[in-house]
Design a protein around this motif. Structure first.
Motif: not given
Ligand code: MSP
Length: 568
Positions: A368-395
């Motif tokens: 769930e955390a992975v799905r939420y991060y992948l869906m909430s932290d990128i705008a469809t069509g644009k690029d984004a930078d992956f980071s564990d810290e950001r995943l944890i922060e958002r979660y």
């Protein structure tokens, strides 16, 4: 998904089934986070359509042929068939781990797929659309294609995107791609949302304008035998893209022989190059109608692909292939090109050694955390930078502190002050928007949510659900139920606050269910709501997301932490 108006007399029938596909992943190496993103995105869109009560057909799978796979298998010292079996299993396991719930699984080495690819090749060959020719030139091993001077950069060299480039001389079969350039330009002109986002359509149109030359659709077996044999020359296999793209129809029930046989309108061998566009379209519509109902009920599809495989593969080869085999313009798929997840601004790739293993992510943080991060932290069509810290922060901020905490404190208070029982009084009939100076009511939120999902922007949909949770926490902080509970004159007020919290949580669960199905079940379970459907997808329906469905006297369950904080 369907469009209207711009194609004049071409009428689009509403398909009964919502058909969604993804690119099929190469089985030359195990999945990485980029693959996971695309499949979760498609899964979320598919789940949203199921939430609306639609019949959904979600197709994904693996691309098992081609030089890359043959090379990787050789490197591993394993026969390609065995090699792809192993990697394929990794993809299957990952989708299970991440709750990617597809309806059909495509494997390009299957007989079912092979028959359709060969049927299409035979048909195009008999129609004079495929011819044999000799070619000498520079060849990109990575992209598995010959290069022309147009592919050279300003410095005269072939860029890094082509990988290893070598000189080759070969006899091969060619598909008359360039003959369809004008058709493709006019199609793109007439249908403004053939590709989303719009700037990608512009990019495609510019590439089509530069299109010249035909497409080499064969590889001599002497150099590559891991592929589908040409039905008219056993010394060749077909080009991996021609093979792979066909999965979108071979796994949806397309019959390459239905058209000509059933209609008798276009005998095999008819050259359509001299037909006017109008005639071609009229014939094509009838040819398409000869397909089995099973196929026509689903097609056309919404196709989710990465920006790198739009030009030329999907935007040029695929659309032209479909047109050449008789698909009318109103039966062309819509292409949704998503952006890329990068790492520290750099492309994720095996050779760069910066692969992010989605199995490790799911194991560490949960699906769930992975799905939420992948869906909430990128705008469809644009690029984004992956980071564990950001995943944890958002979660921690969105899920643990806002939503999880809301669920926990709401159920605790309902238990403490009302022994778990809700009172749906007159004052609880509507959401207390004005009373607390809030921004959006759940009713308004749902409209925003539908807009976000219709625009394929789950990050905005997540935001709607999160805003409702934030507002509820605001209500708690302002109303102070622990103070109200001490004053018998505030009894009705307390009931209203508690009902508002439980009812908002019920609606939030519905809204997050496409992105976080397990958490949505968790919320419904804790609310003791629709328990007979616990664990089942039909438990959630967008039609139920209207205010006031929890009945007077409903007894909620006990709180169980839903999103425990991730400690770094
Ligand atoms: N096999 C072809 C597709 C054939 S479709 C008929 C292929 N495979 S792939 O494994 O290289 O990529 C599969 C999908 O994953 C593509 O849509 C690609 O854009 C996507 N991604 C690969 N890396 C990615 C990121 N780093 N981020 C997001 N998506 C990325 O191409």
């Amino acid at each position: 998904m369907l469009y209207s108006g711009s194609l004049g007399s071409v009428s689009a029938q509403m398909p009964k089934t919502f058909f969604i596909t993804t690119a099929i992943d190469y089985t030359n190496s195990p999945p990485h986070v980029g693959h996971a993103y695309e499949k979760v995105l498609a899964d979320v869109i598919a789940r949203y359509h199921r939430l609306k009560g639609e019949e959904v057909f979600f197709l994904t799978g693996v691309d098992q042929h081609g030089q890359k796979v043959q090379q990787s298998a050789a490197k591993a010292g394993i026969p390609p068939a065995e090699f792809v079996k192993d990697i394929t299993q990794k993809f299957v396991d990952l989708w299970k781990n991440l709750d990617v719930k597809y309806d059909e699984w495509a494997e390009t080495t299957s007989d079912r797929h092979k028959k359709v690819v060969q049927g299409i090749l035979r048909r195009l060959f008999d129609a004079g659309q495929i011819y044999k020719d000799k070619q000498a030139g520079y060849y990109s091993v990575r992209q598995e294609q010959f290069l022309t001077d147009k592919e050279r950069g300003a410095d005269g060299q072939f860029g890094a995107e082509w990988g290893e480039v070598e000189f080759r001389e070969e006899e091969n079969y060619y598909f008359r791609l360039s003959q369809y350039k004008d058709w493709l330009l006019s199609y793109l002109e007439n249908r403004k949302d053939a590709v989303i986002p719009g700037f990608r359509q512009t990019e495609l149109r510019n590439a089509v304008e530069r299109l010249s030359g035909d497409l080499c659709i064969s590889r001599p077996k002497s150099r590559l035998d891991w592929g589908i044999e040409l039905p008219f020359d056993k010394d060749f296999v077909t080009y991996v893209w021609f093979d792979a793209l066909t999965n979108y129809i071979s796994y949806a029930g397309y019959d390459p022989n239905a058209n000509a046989v059933a209609t008798g309108l276009r005998p095999v061998g008819t050259d359509r190059s001299n037909e006017s566009l109008g005639t071609a379209r009229a014939v094509a519509t009838r040819e398409f109608d000869a397909q089995l109902q099973e196929f026509r009920d689903k097609w056309p599809a919404l196709q989710i692909i990465g920006k790198d495989v739009l030009v030329p593969a999907h935007g040029i080869y695929w659309l032209i292939m479909l047109h050449a085999i008789g698909f009318p313009d109103d039966q062309m798929p819509q292409l949704l090109a998503h952006g890329w997840w990068n790492l520290g601004g750099a492309k994720i790739s095996k050779s760069a050694g910066n692969i992010i293993d989605p199995f490790v992510l799911a194991e560490k943080y949960g699906a769930e955390a992975v799905r939420y991060y992948l869906m909430s932290d990128i705008a469809t069509g644009k690029d984004a930078d992956f980071s564990d810290e950001r995943l944890i922060e958002r979660y921690n901020a969105d899920l643990a502190n806002s939503l999880g905490n809301l669920l926990n404190r709401s159920l605790t208070m309902i238990e403490k002050y009302r022994a778990g029982k809700l009172t749906r009084s007159k004052s609880a009939e509507s959401y207390p928007l004005e009373e607390y100076g809030l921004r959006v009511s759940p009713t308004l939120g749902i409209i925003e949510y539908i807009n976000a999902m219709t625009g394929h922007t789950p990050h905005l949909a997540c935001q709607v659900a999160l805003n409702l949770a934030l507002q509820c926490n605001q209500i708690v902080d302002a109303a102070k139920p622990w103070v109200l509970a001490k004053d018998s004159a505030e009894c009705g007020h307390l009931d209203q606050v508690l009902y508002t919290l439980a009812e908002s949580l019920r609606i939030i669960a519905i809204l997050i269910s496409p992105v976080m199905p397990r958490a949505a079940h968790g919320i419904f379970d804790q609310l003791s709501w629709k328990m007979e459907l616990s664990g089942k997808e039909e438990r959630f329906s967008l039609a139920d997301a209207e205010w006031g469905k929890l009945p007077d006297g409903h007894v909620v369950g006990k709180p169980v932490p839903l999103f425990p904080r991730i400690e770094q």
